[in-house]
Design a protein around this motif. Sequence first.
Motif, short mmCIF file in Angstrom:
data_model
loop_
_atom_site.label_atom_id
_atom_site.label_comp_id
_atom_site.label_asym_id
_atom_site.label_seq_id
_atom_site.Cartn_x
_atom_site.Cartn_y
_atom_site.Cartn_z
N ARG A 47 0.83 -1.20 0.00
CA ARG A 47 0.00 0.00 0.00
C ARG A 47 0.87 1.25 0.00
O ARG A 47 0.58 2.22 -0.70
CB ARG A 47 -0.91 0.02 1.23
N VAL A 68 -1.11 -5.45 -3.05
CA VAL A 68 -1.34 -6.77 -2.48
C VAL A 68 -1.67 -6.59 -1.00
O VAL A 68 -1.00 -5.83 -0.31
CB VAL A 68 -0.08 -7.65 -2.63
N GLY A 86 11.91 -4.45 0.05
CA GLY A 86 11.67 -3.15 0.69
C GLY A 86 10.26 -3.04 1.25
O GLY A 86 9.65 -1.98 1.23
N ILE A 87 9.76 -4.17 1.75
CA ILE A 87 8.42 -4.24 2.36
C ILE A 87 8.61 -4.71 3.80
O ILE A 87 9.30 -5.71 4.04
CB ILE A 87 7.51 -5.22 1.58
N SER A 88 8.01 -4.00 4.76
CA SER A 88 8.27 -4.33 6.16
C SER A 88 7.52 -5.57 6.63
O SER A 88 7.99 -6.29 7.50
CB SER A 88 7.91 -3.13 7.05
N ALA A 137 3.73 -5.56 7.27
CA ALA A 137 2.57 -5.24 8.11
C ALA A 137 1.50 -6.32 7.93
O ALA A 137 1.41 -6.93 6.86
CB ALA A 137 1.99 -3.88 7.70
N ASN A 197 15.41 -7.04 2.68
CA ASN A 197 15.16 -5.87 3.51
C ASN A 197 16.43 -5.57 4.28
O ASN A 197 17.13 -6.49 4.70
CB ASN A 197 13.99 -6.15 4.47
N GLN A 198 16.73 -4.29 4.49
CA GLN A 198 17.98 -3.98 5.19
C GLN A 198 17.82 -3.97 6.71
O GLN A 198 18.79 -3.90 7.44
CB GLN A 198 18.52 -2.62 4.72
N ASP A 199 16.56 -4.08 7.17
CA ASP A 199 16.30 -4.06 8.61
C ASP A 199 16.08 -5.49 9.08
O ASP A 199 15.07 -6.11 8.76
CB ASP A 199 15.06 -3.19 8.87
N LEU A 258 18.55 -3.06 -0.79
CA LEU A 258 17.93 -3.59 -2.00
C LEU A 258 18.60 -3.05 -3.27
O LEU A 258 18.58 -3.70 -4.31
CB LEU A 258 16.43 -3.30 -2.01
N PRO A 265 -10.81 2.06 9.90
CA PRO A 265 -10.09 3.04 9.07
C PRO A 265 -10.87 3.51 7.83
O PRO A 265 -10.77 4.67 7.45
CB PRO A 265 -8.84 2.26 8.63
C1 LIG Z 1 -7.26 -0.19 6.64
C2 LIG Z 1 -5.88 -0.51 6.16
C3 LIG Z 1 -5.74 -1.33 5.08
C4 LIG Z 1 -4.47 -1.61 4.57
N1 LIG Z 1 -4.37 -2.45 3.51
C5 LIG Z 1 -3.14 -2.74 3.03
C6 LIG Z 1 -2.97 -3.63 1.92
O1 LIG Z 1 -3.93 -4.13 1.34
N2 LIG Z 1 -1.71 -3.88 1.49
C7 LIG Z 1 -0.60 -3.33 2.08
O2 LIG Z 1 0.52 -3.61 1.63
N3 LIG Z 1 -0.75 -2.50 3.13
C8 LIG Z 1 -1.97 -2.19 3.61
N4 LIG Z 1 -2.09 -1.32 4.66
C9 LIG Z 1 -0.87 -0.58 5.10
C10 LIG Z 1 0.02 -1.36 6.05
O3 LIG Z 1 -0.45 -1.20 7.36
C11 LIG Z 1 1.46 -0.81 5.94
O4 LIG Z 1 1.45 0.56 6.23
C12 LIG Z 1 2.09 -1.01 4.57
O5 LIG Z 1 1.94 -2.34 4.14
C13 LIG Z 1 3.56 -0.64 4.62
O6 LIG Z 1 4.15 -0.74 3.35
P1 LIG Z 1 5.70 -1.00 3.21
O7 LIG Z 1 6.06 -2.27 3.87
O8 LIG Z 1 6.05 -0.84 1.77
O9 LIG Z 1 6.32 0.27 3.96
P2 LIG Z 1 7.14 0.35 5.35
O10 LIG Z 1 6.39 -0.27 6.44
O11 LIG Z 1 7.54 1.76 5.45
O12 LIG Z 1 8.39 -0.56 5.06
C14 LIG Z 1 9.41 -0.23 4.18
C15 LIG Z 1 10.50 -1.28 4.38
O13 LIG Z 1 11.52 -1.05 3.44
C16 LIG Z 1 12.78 -1.31 4.06
N5 LIG Z 1 13.78 -0.56 3.30
C17 LIG Z 1 13.88 0.79 3.15
N6 LIG Z 1 14.91 1.11 2.37
C18 LIG Z 1 15.51 -0.05 2.04
C19 LIG Z 1 16.65 -0.38 1.26
N7 LIG Z 1 17.38 0.54 0.65
N8 LIG Z 1 16.98 -1.69 1.13
C20 LIG Z 1 16.27 -2.66 1.75
N9 LIG Z 1 15.18 -2.40 2.50
C21 LIG Z 1 14.81 -1.12 2.64
C22 LIG Z 1 12.60 -0.83 5.48
O14 LIG Z 1 13.54 -1.49 6.33
C23 LIG Z 1 11.16 -1.22 5.76
O15 LIG Z 1 11.10 -2.50 6.36
C24 LIG Z 1 -3.34 -1.04 5.19
C25 LIG Z 1 -3.48 -0.22 6.29
C26 LIG Z 1 -4.75 0.05 6.78
C27 LIG Z 1 -4.89 0.93 7.96
#
Ligand SMILES: Cc1cc2nc3c(=O)[nH]c(=O)nc-3n(C[C@H](O)[C@H](O)[C@H](O)COP(=O)(O)OP(=O)(O)OC[C@H]3O[C@@H](n4cnc5c(N)ncnc54)[C@H](O)[C@@H]3O)c2cc1C
Lengths: 309, 250
Positions: free
Chosen positions: A227, A241, A257-259, A261, A278-280, A297, B37
């Motif tokens: 998201r 997804v 690069g997806i945490s 959640a 992921n780097q974390d 990444l 939400p």
């Molecule tokens: C009602 C509701 C519905 C939602 N529905 C969805 C849904 O359908 N799908 C969805 O995906 N989310 C959904 N979410 C959002 C979800 O809660 C998370 O906020 C979202 O999935 C986070 O996306 P992310 O992992 O890309 O970002 P972040 O959580 O910010 O993670 C980014 C990651 O990238 C890593 N990273 C950064 N830079 C680098 C690098 N250079 N090399 C390696 N790693 C790196 C970090 O360590 C971190 O782990 C929803 C939230 C709500 C409230």
Amino acid sequence: MSVLVVAEHLGGVLQSGTARVVAAALQMGDGVDVLVAGHNVSEVAEQAASLAGVRAVVVVDQPNLASQLAESVCEVVLTLVDSYSHLLAAASTFGKNLLPRVAGIKRLPQLSDVIEVISADTFKRPIYAGGAIATVQNTAPLKIITVRTSAFGAVGQAAAAAYSGVSVDVNNSLTSLVSETQADAAGPELGSARVVVSGGRGMGSKENFALIESLAGRLNAAVGASRAAVDAGYAANDLQVGQTGKIVAPELYVAVGISGAIQHLAGMKESRVIVAINQDEDAPIFKIADYGLKMDLFEALPQLESALS
Amino acid sequence: MKILVGVKRVIDYNVQVRVRPDETDVDLSNTKMAMNPFCEIAVEEAVRLKEQGIASEIVVVSVGPKVVQEQLRLAMALGADRAIQVETEDAVDSLAVAEVFAELVAQEQPGLVLLGKQSIDSDNNQTGQMLAGMAGLGQATFASAINFKEGCIQVTREVDGGLQTLELTLPAVVTTDLRLNEPRHARLPDIMKSKKKPIDVRPLGDFNVTAQNYLKVLKVQAPAQRQAGEMVASVAELVDKLKNQAGVIA
Ligand SMILES: Cc1cc2nc3c(=O)[nH]c(=O)nc-3n(C[C@H](O)[C@H](O)[C@H](O)COP(=O)(O)OP(=O)(O)OC[C@H]3O[C@@H](n4cnc5c(N)ncnc54)[C@H](O)[C@@H]3O)c2cc1C
């Protein structure tokens, strides 16, 4: 027991989810009919008729169904559904839009996102973003169900079933289609791809997201996104997804690069093999990954591409 | 124009749900609860329409026990004018909630009904469509943009194949998706002021809920847990494992 499956089609092509819904339908009853409603859908009807296990295809082909609006298709379903014990569609945006409208008018409940058929009236479905699985019995005279297609294998092909054309009065004056923008359909479809490569916020920009597309191309994979990546404009909305996006269960899912959640995991944790980059090292995605690579990444992706070429 | 907005109290989206050991249900005791939400997004959209002078009154509705008043108060702090609590201690499904809303639509005659596309507890994604069907209204689900025209609205929807824009005659039912807006936070003075706004408490029994309850939850179980995997040290090791151990790439 007889089941009416509402086929899903786009641009004259039957969507792959329908063959999976038919597979679920065959576990509920053996008289499985498929409704094809739309305009210029003769090819879709042929494709539906050749799905194994289908008894008959009902075709409603008329100009006022061209945009397949929920209000219009609902009118068609209502004229046909009374002779069935089950009404099914994929838990896609099309099915999720249509079936509850039918249910509301019939004053009957709907079971959404069914992942397992226990018997003709008892089903499993995930709740709380997949945090729990409910087993629910539905004793309604018509069981209205959307099917999570990633949880069922598709039926194969068989000799064509019979099909009949029906015309239905459609009076929808509530809604009309203004415009549609189709996402570009390069590569396999996200919902049924064997491999999915997804990028998250860690990609940092739309330009960098091209690294995901390139790796996906190399692996003949579909592109997915978190998201956060969609919200930030790195990827198109239809690639999201998760709990509120698309649910996928490929052979291989690569999360970059997806945490991890819970809302994202809800959409991909049934994948057979999960890779996380992921780097974390504390990123929750590593808790469910079969193979975790703690690395930047921007170093990992080019290396991965060259290792695969 | 009056806007009717649905508000549901659910588990906070950051909290991982627990299943009761006897597998009869989830265990929500001592769990942090919040406004769904997608309902927050619906409230925000209504408030923006009021700020733009398109909406004149925002009525928020929740079906549930007394505690849902917390979420109704929050909605009023965010800008809703008044609230209706349809009181019941029992669990109600989407169909019953849709019937309650259909009756409220008849009573309140709103120009627009805004609901979240799904609640993050039951994950049904049904109520708006059921209501639209019952009330004979047009529906636009998965909304990511709403534009008002003369006597109608245009709504852009996030669908599987991309984006779709529909035109709907009013009144209509719109269900909100994530990218419709980014909800604001309530400000403390507004929270204080919201305490003076009215909540009309009406027993569920006052509503003509006709649908029979055909659904019975037999069991609620924890999902199968994935086996913990392994960390690899390099890209080369990863590729080797994917080829030779998992057999997922050639
Ligand atoms: C009602 C509701 C519905 C939602 N529905 C969805 C849904 O359908 N799908 C969805 O995906 N989310 C959904 N979410 C959002 C979800 O809660 C998370 O906020 C979202 O999935 C986070 O996306 P992310 O992992 O890309 O970002 P972040 O959580 O910010 O993670 C980014 C990651 O990238 C890593 N990273 C950064 N830079 C680098 C690098 N250079 N090399 C390696 N790693 C790196 C970090 O360590 C971190 O782990 C929803 C939230 C709500 C409230």
